[in-house]
Write an enzyme that holds these catalytic residues in place. Structure first.
Site, short mmCIF file in Angstrom:
data_model
loop_
_atom_site.label_atom_id
_atom_site.label_comp_id
_atom_site.label_asym_id
_atom_site.label_seq_id
_atom_site.Cartn_x
_atom_site.Cartn_y
_atom_site.Cartn_z
N HIS A 224 0.82 -1.21 0.00
CA HIS A 224 0.00 0.00 0.00
C HIS A 224 0.86 1.26 0.00
O HIS A 224 2.09 1.22 0.10
CB HIS A 224 -0.97 -0.01 1.19
N CYS A 240 3.21 -4.78 6.78
CA CYS A 240 2.81 -4.42 5.43
C CYS A 240 3.98 -3.82 4.66
O CYS A 240 4.98 -3.38 5.23
CB CYS A 240 1.64 -3.45 5.46
#
Length: 447
Positions: A224, A240
């Site tokens: 992301h 992440c």
């Protein structure tokens, strides 16, 4: 700047400004330390134009080619930081800081030579989809319909205790303007820290996922964007994989659902380029630090095999130096090959653009603005360092270094009103553990 700051009561200590990789990762972290502020952001100009004089992201590949890019250099201007220069040229914080050892990343002087390590050895992995090398915090994307090219981007990855997992997975979804459902583990962590989070953070400037997210087959892990771009190139997340906002936008438009993702940890890389054998070394991540000796033994074996295949001779003292240095600069290892000093001297000189992409430049203060006196130092360097770190928060906290009465103040502003002063003061306290002094306007604003 026309607005004078208040007279200080005390001088800030060097301890208040200690800068380390750990501190930076905490200040610039993504989804693990979200701050929610509903007040409009302080007024800060961010330049969003790029001037690229050589390829930095997309490279053509010929059969058997394992290394791309070139070393380059740039001359800094006043108030530049390594983060600003790195982002403009597609480098993460680790890339540019490790390649410029001994340079304070936040207090570059005007006219300082900065090396841009824009040459990369490709990971030893199948060239299919996305290959992420955690060791150098860099992603390589091999487009499905363009087998003769590779795109590469720096990334932020999981911090200690929240490591990004190794292995093969795939992109399972694509979400523009994503909401962030805060995992229970992160909820508990923030509750214990006294900074509770909502169960869902809606899309927008406070969302640590940025504008684009691509969930992986590993449950709970995503690729992301970020609302704190200066954490790219660090271990900052809960696992992440984060990209600069401009990079995730490009990648999001190219990657399809089902694209394979292969996550590896390869701190030592070797490759032939033309008639020269190169070694690129990075520090192993803490999780694999105990394997350093074995990893170095393995790369020495690989170097020997690559050299033997072409009847070449390795300068092992040079190879050992590169392994110890671990600065990410791909350096030749054959007998009689150029050393690092020669590589630096021959790096392609680039003209600094008028504006660096994304560089935060705080607006000037006036007597009608609210402001904050953040700290006072007895030297310009420490004041400039704190001002730069504040300007590179997410969102930026506009800060200025101001000389006054033989000392150097760090003044934050312009701020719109007393409520915004309180919010920004809270952020500085939380992120830097510093108490600050509000400064009311010296005269009323003009209607």
């Amino acid at each position: 700047m026309t607005r004078p700051a208040a007279t200080p009561n005390s001088i800030a200590s060097p301890k208040a400004l200690a800068v380390s990789a750990l501190l930076l990762s905490q200040l610039l972290s993504g989804c693990q330390s979200l701050q929610i502020f509903q007040q409009p952001e302080p007024e800060t100009i961010v330049w969003n134009s790029k001037a690229e004089d050589l390829p930095i992201h997309e490279f053509s590949l010929s059969p058997g080619q394992n290394m791309v890019g070139e070393l380059a250099s740039i001359t800094s201007a006043e108030n530049d930081t390594l983060s600003d220069i790195g982002r403009h040229y597609g480098l993460g914080f680790n890339d540019i800081a490790n390649a410029n050892a001994g340079v304070d990343p936040w207090t570059l002087s005007s006219g300082q030579n900065v090396l841009l390590p824009l040459s990369f050895i490709l990971p030893d992995a199948p060239r299919k989809g996305i290959v992420l090398n955690l060791a150098n915090m860099r992603m390589f994307y091999f487009p499905k319909n363009a087998t003769n090219s590779v795109l590469t981007y720096p990334v932020g990855i999981g911090r200690q205790g929240w490591h990004t997992p190794l292995g093969q997975t795939q992109i399972v979804a694509k979400k523009a303007n994503p909401d962030w459902t805060v995992p229970a583990s992160i909820q508990r962590e923030h509750q214990a820290q006294g900074t509770p989070l909502p169960k869902v953070v809606r899309s927008g400037p406070d969302n640590p996922l940025g504008d684009y997210a691509m969930p992986l087959g590993f449950s709970g892990y995503l690729i992301h964007g970020t609302n704190k771009p200066y954490g790219i190139g660090m271990q900052v997340s809960h696992g992440c994989v984060q990209l600069y906002p401009e990079d995730i936008e490009t990648l999001f438009s190219k990657v399809e659902i089902g694209t394979p993702v292969n996550i590896v940890h390869q701190p030592y890389l070797a490759a032939w380029r033309d008639d020269m054998l190169y070694l690129e070394a990075h520090p192993p991540l803490d999780k694999w630090e105990k394997q350093t000796k074995q990893l170095q033994k393995d790369i020495r074996k690989k170097l020997q095999q690559l050299a033997a295949a072409k009847g070449a001779e390795i300068d092992w003292s040079k190879a050992d130096l590169i392994l110890r240095r671990a600065d990410g600069i791909a350096t030749p290892v054959l007998a009689g090959s150029p050393d690092l000093a020669e590589l630096r001297a021959n790096a392609i000189p680039l003209a600094r653009p008028d504006k660096l992409f994304g560089q935060p430049i705080p607006s000037e203060l006036s007597d009608s603005d609210w402001a904050i006196q953040a700290a006072v130092f007895d030297n310009a360097t420490d004041a400039q360092k704190l001002a730069a770190m504040l300007n590179h928060q997410g969102p930026p906290i506009p800060a200025h270094k101001v000389a006054k009465d033989g000392n150097y103040q760090v003044v934050v502003g312009p701020l719109k009103n007393k409520k915004e002063v309180k919010i920004v003061a809270q952020r500085i306290k939380q992120n830097f553990d510093m108490d600050v002094t509000p400064l009311a306007p010296r005269r009323a604003a003009k209607n």
